[in-house]
Design a protein around this motif. Sequence first.
Motif, PDB file in Angstrom:
ATOM      1  N   ARG A 198      31.085 -13.757 -20.560  1.00  0.00           N
ATOM      2  CA  ARG A 198      29.727 -13.645 -20.057  1.00  0.00           C
ATOM      3  C   ARG A 198      29.384 -14.778 -18.958  1.00  0.00           C
ATOM      4  O   ARG A 198      27.973 -15.123 -18.615  1.00  0.00           O
ATOM      5  N   ASP A 199      30.294 -15.318 -18.395  1.00  0.00           N
ATOM      6  CA  ASP A 199      30.047 -16.141 -17.148  1.00  0.00           C
ATOM      7  C   ASP A 199      29.502 -15.100 -15.771  1.00  0.00           C
ATOM      8  O   ASP A 199      29.988 -14.051 -15.905  1.00  0.00           O
ATOM      9  N   ILE A 200      28.869 -15.678 -14.916  1.00  0.00           N
ATOM     10  CA  ILE A 200      28.447 -15.153 -13.786  1.00  0.00           C
ATOM     11  C   ILE A 200      29.544 -15.331 -13.053  1.00  0.00           C
ATOM     12  O   ILE A 200      29.795 -16.465 -12.673  1.00  0.00           O
ATOM     13  N   LEU A 201      30.166 -14.323 -12.368  1.00  0.00           N
ATOM     14  CA  LEU A 201      31.383 -14.768 -11.393  1.00  0.00           C
ATOM     15  C   LEU A 201      31.359 -14.521 -10.344  1.00  0.00           C
ATOM     16  O   LEU A 201      30.432 -13.575  -9.623  1.00  0.00           O
ATOM     17  N   ILE A 202      31.478 -15.703  -9.510  1.00  0.00           N
ATOM     18  CA  ILE A 202      31.128 -15.847  -8.094  1.00  0.00           C
ATOM     19  C   ILE A 202      32.416 -16.088  -7.382  1.00  0.00           C
ATOM     20  O   ILE A 202      33.226 -16.845  -7.806  1.00  0.00           O
ATOM     21  N   ILE A 203      32.729 -15.265  -6.237  1.00  0.00           N
ATOM     22  CA  ILE A 203      33.993 -15.201  -5.661  1.00  0.00           C
ATOM     23  C   ILE A 203      33.598 -15.590  -4.109  1.00  0.00           C
ATOM     24  O   ILE A 203      32.786 -14.821  -3.454  1.00  0.00           O
ATOM     25  N   ARG A 204      34.362 -16.412  -3.575  1.00  0.00           N
ATOM     26  CA  ARG A 204      34.245 -16.849  -2.481  1.00  0.00           C
ATOM     27  C   ARG A 204      35.447 -16.521  -1.325  1.00  0.00           C
ATOM     28  O   ARG A 204      36.595 -16.628  -1.843  1.00  0.00           O
ATOM     29  N   THR A 205      35.158 -15.676  -0.403  1.00  0.00           N
ATOM     30  CA  THR A 205      36.147 -15.359   0.723  1.00  0.00           C
ATOM     31  C   THR A 205      36.064 -15.932   1.914  1.00  0.00           C
ATOM     32  O   THR A 205      36.901 -15.910   3.024  1.00  0.00           O
TER      33      THR A 205
END
Length: 322
Positions: A198-205
């Motif tokens: 249930r984490d809000i998944l944030i991905i940095r590119t």
Amino acid sequence: MADREVATTIDALLGPDSPMNWGKWGADDEVGSLNYLDATQVVRGTRAVSSGEVFTLQIPIGLAGQPDPVWPGRTPAVRTQVMDEGFFARGDEPEPSDGHHWADDKIEMFTQGSTQYDALAHYWYGDKVWNGYPADSTIGELQRASVLPIAERGVVGRGVLIDIARARGKEVLDSGEPITLDDLLSAAKAQGTTIEPRDILIIRTGWIGSYYRTDSNEFYRDWNEPGLIYSRELVEWFQRMEIPNLVTDTIANELSFYPGGLQLPLHCALMRNLGVAFTEMCQLDELAAACAADRRWTFLYTAAPLKISGASGAPVNPVVIR
């Protein structure tokens, strides 16, 4: 890999038994996996706050000197000044008797022309959108699963940032550079971060940050954004982990194009089929620098897009509190 190379349609790629969450929250649900963010998850998110630092993730709208980044085919926002001191100086506006002056302006833009949330009915295949609503419910306006229910609900929970660019020793991923599930989990492990259910998944590119350092013609040349690529294992992981919201610093949250002409299959596999909310075009560079400095990659994530009735998306300025 072989399946992805030969498939030429979304239906063929995903197959007849793609993981589904339709009906999980009832026949009338319009917010999908955001249902995972109950009061317990809000409190869990607040427990990730320790220093009180605040970061806003929206890119500027109408920044002087450079058009806003948008998906090819869309046009950047246009801000028009409709009242200012010049109107009085030229005599275009009568002088009010009490002496007050004012400024006013307006914006013409795509609802998905800035940092924004997608509606769950924004993207589909076959003749149905999220939760099995008919595709013709999008005609004229999104009658079901528009961005409005997401905006009315709001999004609050524990966010976790996975900095793929930093893990690969880059300022920005290359055009068309893929991210697999193994890549995601390996980068998390290298950070010392555990992605929890249930984490809000944030991905940095680094992609959107690079736009402001690059000539716009160069930025759009041979267009293919880096990002997550489809695999059955990735989709099953999202479903098993009950991920409510995918947030990235790219315009469309995933690798743009695949061999065979496929475009944005994760929009279908995650958004249409699982009800995962997509937040796109976030500016993550300052947040990532702060996380890397003290090795804290989790925080409180809060967001609420504009309440636009019937819309396929809406601008948002997510606020992260560390």
